[in-house]
Design a protein around this motif. Structure first.
Motif, mmCIF file in Angstrom:
data_model
loop_
_atom_site.group_PDB
_atom_site.id
_atom_site.type_symbol
_atom_site.label_atom_id
_atom_site.label_comp_id
_atom_site.label_asym_id
_atom_site.label_seq_id
_atom_site.Cartn_x
_atom_site.Cartn_y
_atom_site.Cartn_z
ATOM 1 N N ALA A 158 0.820 -1.217 0.000
ATOM 2 C CA ALA A 158 0.000 0.000 0.000
ATOM 3 C C ALA A 158 0.851 1.262 0.000
ATOM 4 C CB ALA A 158 -0.910 0.003 1.220
ATOM 5 N N VAL A 159 0.308 2.314 -0.607
ATOM 6 C CA VAL A 159 0.853 3.673 -0.465
ATOM 7 C C VAL A 159 -0.180 4.465 0.322
ATOM 8 C CG1 VAL A 159 1.333 5.808 -1.742
ATOM 9 C CG2 VAL A 159 2.288 3.635 -2.538
ATOM 10 N N VAL A 171 -1.718 3.385 8.429
ATOM 11 C CA VAL A 171 -0.569 2.466 8.372
ATOM 12 C C VAL A 171 -0.777 1.318 9.365
ATOM 13 C CG1 VAL A 171 1.917 2.240 8.807
ATOM 14 C CG2 VAL A 171 1.030 4.247 7.597
ATOM 15 N N ARG A 172 -1.237 1.653 10.576
ATOM 16 C CA ARG A 172 -1.440 0.602 11.595
ATOM 17 C C ARG A 172 -2.538 -0.369 11.162
ATOM 18 N NH1 ARG A 172 -0.787 5.213 15.148
ATOM 19 N NH2 ARG A 172 1.373 5.199 15.852
ATOM 20 N N THR A 173 -3.605 0.173 10.564
ATOM 21 C CA THR A 173 -4.697 -0.702 10.114
ATOM 22 C C THR A 173 -4.219 -1.606 8.990
ATOM 23 O OG1 THR A 173 -6.285 0.984 10.731
ATOM 24 C CG2 THR A 173 -7.083 -0.737 9.267
ATOM 25 N N LEU A 174 -3.411 -1.052 8.062
ATOM 26 C CA LEU A 174 -2.880 -1.872 6.973
ATOM 27 C C LEU A 174 -2.044 -3.010 7.552
ATOM 28 C CD1 LEU A 174 -2.004 1.039 4.541
ATOM 29 C CD2 LEU A 174 -3.501 -0.888 3.978
ATOM 30 N N THR A 181 3.076 -1.195 4.093
ATOM 31 C CA THR A 181 2.996 0.158 3.542
ATOM 32 C C THR A 181 4.354 0.484 2.929
ATOM 33 O OG1 THR A 181 1.415 0.787 5.247
ATOM 34 C CG2 THR A 181 2.476 2.580 4.053
ATOM 35 N N VAL A 182 4.400 0.669 1.597
ATOM 36 C CA VAL A 182 5.701 0.894 0.946
ATOM 37 C C VAL A 182 6.152 2.338 1.092
ATOM 38 C CG1 VAL A 182 5.683 -1.036 -0.664
ATOM 39 C CG2 VAL A 182 4.543 1.065 -1.311
ATOM 40 N N VAL A 200 8.139 3.785 8.229
ATOM 41 C CA VAL A 200 7.756 3.713 6.817
ATOM 42 C C VAL A 200 8.439 4.886 6.119
ATOM 43 C CG1 VAL A 200 5.782 4.046 5.261
ATOM 44 C CG2 VAL A 200 5.533 2.637 7.304
ATOM 45 N N PRO A 201 9.010 4.713 4.898
ATOM 46 C CA PRO A 201 9.611 5.858 4.205
ATOM 47 C C PRO A 201 8.579 6.970 4.001
ATOM 48 C CG PRO A 201 10.040 3.796 3.027
ATOM 49 C CD PRO A 201 9.106 3.463 4.140
ATOM 50 N N LEU A 202 8.974 8.219 4.335
ATOM 51 C CA LEU A 202 8.068 9.363 4.166
ATOM 52 C C LEU A 202 8.588 10.219 3.018
ATOM 53 C CD1 LEU A 202 5.720 11.190 5.216
ATOM 54 C CD2 LEU A 202 7.427 12.336 6.618
#
Ligand SMILES: Cc1cc2nc3c(=O)[nH]c(=O)nc-3n(C[C@H](O)[C@H](O)[C@H](O)COP(=O)(O)OP(=O)(O)OC[C@H]3O[C@@H](n4cnc5c(N)ncnc54)[C@H](O)[C@@H]3O)c2cc1C
Length: 402
Positions: A158-159, A171-174, A181-182, A200-202
């Protein structure tokens, strides 16, 4: 046509509507009815299966579903009637609403109406993101409902678009659903972000310029600040934050909206321009904490009680304006000797060091306050504005500036 009559009709059983109904029923406002289109009452917290609720208003740390259950319990115990699976579809007259539910259509008239229909995140279509129309494109609310309420598979890579607190909930739900999360992508500059156990990369100052894929999303094309474009492979994209009040019902009733928030314009007593119609919660300002919505619901109930006791509906009042980089302020109308605002909710368009806020009228400063927290676009900024003594009833608009 049979019209059923109640004393107060509350539309929406989220924190704002439930808190308003609890207070009203407990204060003896008569027949207080809450209608909710979902099968269960509780609003957004029902599917926020993480902590972060209840600490300041209920003095105990709760998950979203626990918080929702508690508010529902309080409303029922106070004597309010909750009717779920019932959608308000329109207006048959002033303070008279048309509903559709399991028993069919109905018309309900009330001495006062409280609109508490909440807010939603702008979906891909409203953000005008170009590209194909594949499956796998969600908002955080849709993601949480799919995962936590319906136990559905949502994707594997996901993004997440956004970097506000709600983006971290996404992100936590994913993760909870087994998806990776990519990247998180934000148009805003890099800022201090809440920590995640696995970071996660921001990608800051980065724009989503195209969605790719036919039946299912296969990737997103991104444009970075320096003009470079890259493609990230993913099967899911979650658009977070960027709230829009759920204002369709208010609009259908011809209720004046504020040009900045797109929610109903209200004064410091949560009164809209339509006599007997109040509004509270995220409908007024988009995403705020549940506690803020619930506090507004309780505060609005006090104003509804005064209306039921015969307090006259006031005239237009003084509009509240803001100066850039502020985008809007709620409440949108103030009155000399009117009730003290619970708070002003503000939003800036750019990140700012902790700002000093001025409230003035025709160049006269009425209130000044140094805020302690930095301001970020899309994040709450609150001003406790006291009584605003010194308002001139014949003067110009009230200006909030930094
Ligand atoms: C992903 C996410 C994470 C969050 N995390 C937190 C957190 O950790 N802590 C926190 O304090 N807050 C959190 N929040 C915010 C919190 O959930 C909201 O502030 C709060 O739910 C707003 O309450 P409300 O009553 O204004 O609206 P809502 O909770 O949205 O309730 C509005 C209700 O109105 C109903 N409705 C709308 N239109 C109609 C109609 N026409 N007829 C009948 N019913 C209708 C809707 O179905 C809904 O149930 C989060 C929100 C999201 C989306």
């Amino acid at each position: 046509m049979t019209v059923r009559t109640v004393d107060v009709l509350v539309v929406g059983a989220g924190p704002a509507g439930l808190a308003a109904a609890t207070r009203l029923a407990a204060a003896g406002a008569g027949r207080v009815e809450v209608v909710e289109r979902e099968q269960q009452a509780g609003g957004i917290p029902r599917h926020c299966c993480h902590g972060g609720f209840g600490l300041r208003d209920l003095q105990r740390p709760l998950s979203g579903p626990e918080y929702a259950r508690r508010l529902v319990h309080d409303a029922v115990r106070s004597g309010a009637r909750l009717r779920t699976g019932v959608t308000v579809t329109g207006w048959a007259g002033p303070r008279t609403l048309e509903t559709v539910g399991p028993a069919g259509p109905e018309t309900v008239s009330a001495r006062a109406v409280v609109l508490a229909t909440g807010a939603r995140e702008r979906p891909r279509s409203a953000r005008l993101v170009p590209g194909t129309r594949p499956a796998g494109v969600l908002t955080t609310g849709e993601l949480q409902q799919a995962v936590h309420l319906h136990d559905q598979w949502v994707g594997s890579r996901a993004v997440v678009v956004g970097a506000e607190p709600v983006a971290f909930s996404a992100v936590r739900t994913l993760r909870a659903s087994g998806a990776e999360t990519v990247a998180m992508v934000t148009e805003q500059p890099r800022t201090r972000v809440p920590s995640l156990r696995r970071p996660v990369p921001l990608l800051a100052r980065t724009y989503v310029v195209e969605l790719l894929g036919r039946r299912r999303l296969t990737g997103v094309r991104l444009r970075h600040e320096d003009g470079r474009t890259t493609t990230l492979g993913c099967d899911t994209i979650v658009f977070t934050g960027d709230w829009i009040p759920d204002h369709e019902l208010a609009r259908r009733g011809g209720i004046a909206l504020d040009a900045g928030t797109r929610g109903p314009a209200v004064d410091t007593a949560f009164r809209t321009a339509e006599p007997g119609v109040f509004a509270a919660g995220n409908l007024l300002h988009g995403g705020e904490r549940a506690r803020v919505a619930a506090e507004e619901g309780s505060a609005a109930a006090e104003d509804v009680l005064r209306h039921l006791d015969g307090e006259p509906w006031p005239g237009p009042g003084l509009p509240v304006r803001v100066e850039a980089p502020l985008l809007w302020a709620v409440p949108n109308i103030v009155r000399p000797h009117g009730p003290r605002p619970v708070r002003f909710v503000l939003r800036p368009s750019t990140p700012l060091a902790p700002p000093r806020v001025l409230v003035s009228q025709d160049g006269r400063v009425l209130h000044r306050q140094q805020l302690l927290m930095p301001a970020r676009p899309g994040r709450p900024l609150h001003l406790r504005a006291g009584r605003l003594d010194g308002l001139d009833p014949e003067g110009g608009p009230v200006l909030i500036s930094l």
